[in-house]
Write a protein that holds these residues in place. Sequence first.
Motif, mmCIF file in Angstrom:
data_model
loop_
_atom_site.group_PDB
_atom_site.id
_atom_site.type_symbol
_atom_site.label_atom_id
_atom_site.label_comp_id
_atom_site.label_asym_id
_atom_site.label_seq_id
_atom_site.Cartn_x
_atom_site.Cartn_y
_atom_site.Cartn_z
ATOM 1 N N SER A 302 0.835 -1.203 0.000
ATOM 2 C CA SER A 302 0.000 0.000 0.000
ATOM 3 C C SER A 302 0.870 1.253 0.000
ATOM 4 O O SER A 302 0.517 2.278 -0.606
ATOM 5 C CB SER A 302 -0.922 0.018 1.220
ATOM 6 N N SER A 346 -4.829 1.304 2.707
ATOM 7 C CA SER A 346 -4.740 -0.026 3.317
ATOM 8 C C SER A 346 -5.705 -0.987 2.634
ATOM 9 O O SER A 346 -6.879 -0.658 2.442
ATOM 10 C CB SER A 346 -5.088 0.071 4.804
ATOM 11 N N GLN A 347 -5.200 -2.135 2.257
ATOM 12 C CA GLN A 347 -6.091 -3.161 1.705
ATOM 13 C C GLN A 347 -7.069 -3.626 2.789
ATOM 14 O O GLN A 347 -8.270 -3.591 2.609
ATOM 15 C CB GLN A 347 -5.256 -4.346 1.195
ATOM 16 N N SER A 348 -6.521 -4.053 3.924
ATOM 17 C CA SER A 348 -7.341 -4.683 4.969
ATOM 18 C C SER A 348 -8.132 -3.682 5.797
ATOM 19 O O SER A 348 -9.173 -4.013 6.361
ATOM 20 C CB SER A 348 -6.435 -5.470 5.910
ATOM 21 N N THR A 351 -4.432 -2.556 9.409
ATOM 22 C CA THR A 351 -2.991 -2.526 9.701
ATOM 23 C C THR A 351 -2.708 -1.569 10.862
ATOM 24 O O THR A 351 -3.047 -0.377 10.797
ATOM 25 C CB THR A 351 -2.224 -2.116 8.435
HETATM 26 C C1 F6R Z 1 2.647 -7.283 0.408
HETATM 27 C C2 F6R Z 1 1.625 -7.070 1.412
HETATM 28 C C3 F6R Z 1 1.934 -6.206 2.573
HETATM 29 C C4 F6R Z 1 0.754 -5.236 2.827
HETATM 30 C C5 F6R Z 1 0.989 -4.449 4.122
HETATM 31 C C6 F6R Z 1 -0.105 -3.435 4.352
HETATM 32 O O1 F6R Z 1 2.248 -8.156 -0.588
HETATM 33 O O2 F6R Z 1 0.548 -7.587 1.306
HETATM 34 O O3 F6R Z 1 3.107 -5.500 2.384
HETATM 35 O O4 F6R Z 1 0.649 -4.383 1.742
HETATM 36 O O5 F6R Z 1 1.044 -5.341 5.210
HETATM 37 O O6 F6R Z 1 -1.343 -4.035 4.441
HETATM 38 P P1 F6R Z 1 -2.668 -3.236 4.242
HETATM 39 O O7 F6R Z 1 -2.702 -2.755 2.823
HETATM 40 O O8 F6R Z 1 -3.757 -4.204 4.536
HETATM 41 O O9 F6R Z 1 -2.645 -2.078 5.187
#
Ligand code: F6R
Length: 604
Positions: A302, A346-348, A351
């Motif tokens: 991200s 953030s994907q999730s 974080t």
């Molecule tokens: C790499 C990966 C991690 C996430 C990081 C942030 O493939 O998945 O580097 O990008 O842990 O996660 P999020 O986007 O969920 O905040």
Amino acid sequence: MCGIVGYIGQKDTKKFLIDGLKELEYRGYDSAGIALLGCDSIEVFKAVGKLVNLEDKLNNNSTLNIQNSTFSTGIGHTRWATHGKPTEINAHPHLGNYSFVVHNGIIENYKELKTSLQANGVEFLSQTDTEVIVHLFEKHFEQTNDSAQAFKNTIKELHGAYAILLITKSEQNKIFFAKSGSPMIIGKNSDEMFFASSDAPLIGYANEVIYLEDGDFGEVTQDNISFYNEKKQIWNKLQTSKQLAQKNGFRFFMEKEIYEQSDVASDCMLGRIKDNGTNFDEIENSFFDNIFDIKICACGTSYHAGMVGSYLIERLGKMRCSIEIASEFRYKEPLLLKNTLFVVISQSGETADTLEALKMAKNAGLKTLAVCNVDNSSITRLADVTLLTRAGIEKGVASTKAFSTQTLVLWMLALYIGTKNKALSDTLIQNELHTLRAIPKALKIESIMHEKCKRLSKRYLHGHGFFFIGRDVFYPLALEGALKLKEISYLHAEGYPAGEMKHGPIALADPELFTIALMPQNLLYDKIKSNVEELSARDSTICSISALPFELADDFIQINTTNHYMLEFFEMLVALQLLSQEISIRLGNDVDMPRNLAKSVTVE
Ligand code: F6R
């Protein structure tokens, strides 16, 4: 991504719907519901959260348990929120006065349709785009007294992506269906018809299936299908492996997600690309008043998307933009000024470091915006505004489609700011919009490209490390390429700005050092070329990714010739993801669950 099931026949409707929705759980969801129709009665059940909550409701309903056998028709849905929060009201099926609908996709013109229906006295219960479908259908039914005609008229008015099932008391022994852009399959057995978003729910129930194509719509009874678009019915044998079906036939979830990028890019842009610029329903007109600069904060992949965003926001948005790794930001005693918009990615949405950085910005009184894939996550609940990336659930630990959709959202945001500030010429805006529209095609994977990555992978299983190099937005792409490789292959890889190599790292160059060079034709080609020549002169093994052949490269992954560097960006992204995956497979690693890593990092 939402999941849909449907059933018409004399067996246990409720059981197929619930079993089917369980098979679609892998697509991700935050609420679920079913509607059952039979003998003049229609029943609907919805619940937020996991399917077990819906099952509890069904089990506790005594009337339903007595009457279950009388419901010969039913539709079900798992919802991944895009318009409106994950609440029971927003869960599907959506109801009119005597009809129910489930829908996967996004109705782009729902606002216009909703306004016109409201002007005619229709009351809406939910915040979703989907609800317009059922009210439109009932409006047309009242005008025509003909369900088939009403459904045809309804579909004609919809713009966007959809897989739709509709049931109505006005036609009790039918399910109406339509597909454009979102997946839908019809299955059959003797005297039974089934619908599902993928093969998995149908295995064990249906013998043969028709994979619907865009533009298909019609109606089914328990033993007949009528296509309103006069499609020829070609029945296919159904595969028997559920595991394979959940991965849509791909070997790994990561591979499936790499291939899904073209579709989710379309979903991500739906309703956000207009004739004169980009638009976000989520952002109020005054949101950028008194904002002079932007600070982006994120982790991992991200963070890399955020870096791309920071280039684009300065270039297109003409606004100062800086980016920081969230875990660093938290403890540096940052100077937070009120005229800064604080953006987290953030994907999730869970974080820990990114969430804490967001809290710090909020406490300092800054306006905040989240770019996130999971609605109702901790980050979306806290941010003032959330732009959802609409990538659907990402199962592979190594992030792929989250990165491409995050980058797209930030690019659209950059254009939004630049247009709003009247900082861009019409020609430039039109060129960017044209390029954005072309991204889903650039993300479509040609088999020749995948084959090339498979073949090349065998040459990159040893050595003492990889340099991924690029300039401008191709520098964060190089970082992302290196991160993908190290995560799933456990080989050492570093991303570098190409111009920085001679300031130290080039000391490592020798034939056992592999350089993956990102060489876009449309951005600083001559500059990167001379950086690669310097490495080649020190005998580093070079693999160039470019539209143009490069005589000093040992290996070459060719992308298509285009006229915009962002088209090259997304094509190269796919090449990097596939190359990493193929190297990981050859090394015998677990592609979807690499060692030492977790999908959601909720501790600092
Ligand atoms: C790499 C990966 C991690 C996430 C990081 C942030 O493939 O998945 O580097 O990008 O842990 O996660 P999020 O986007 O969920 O905040």
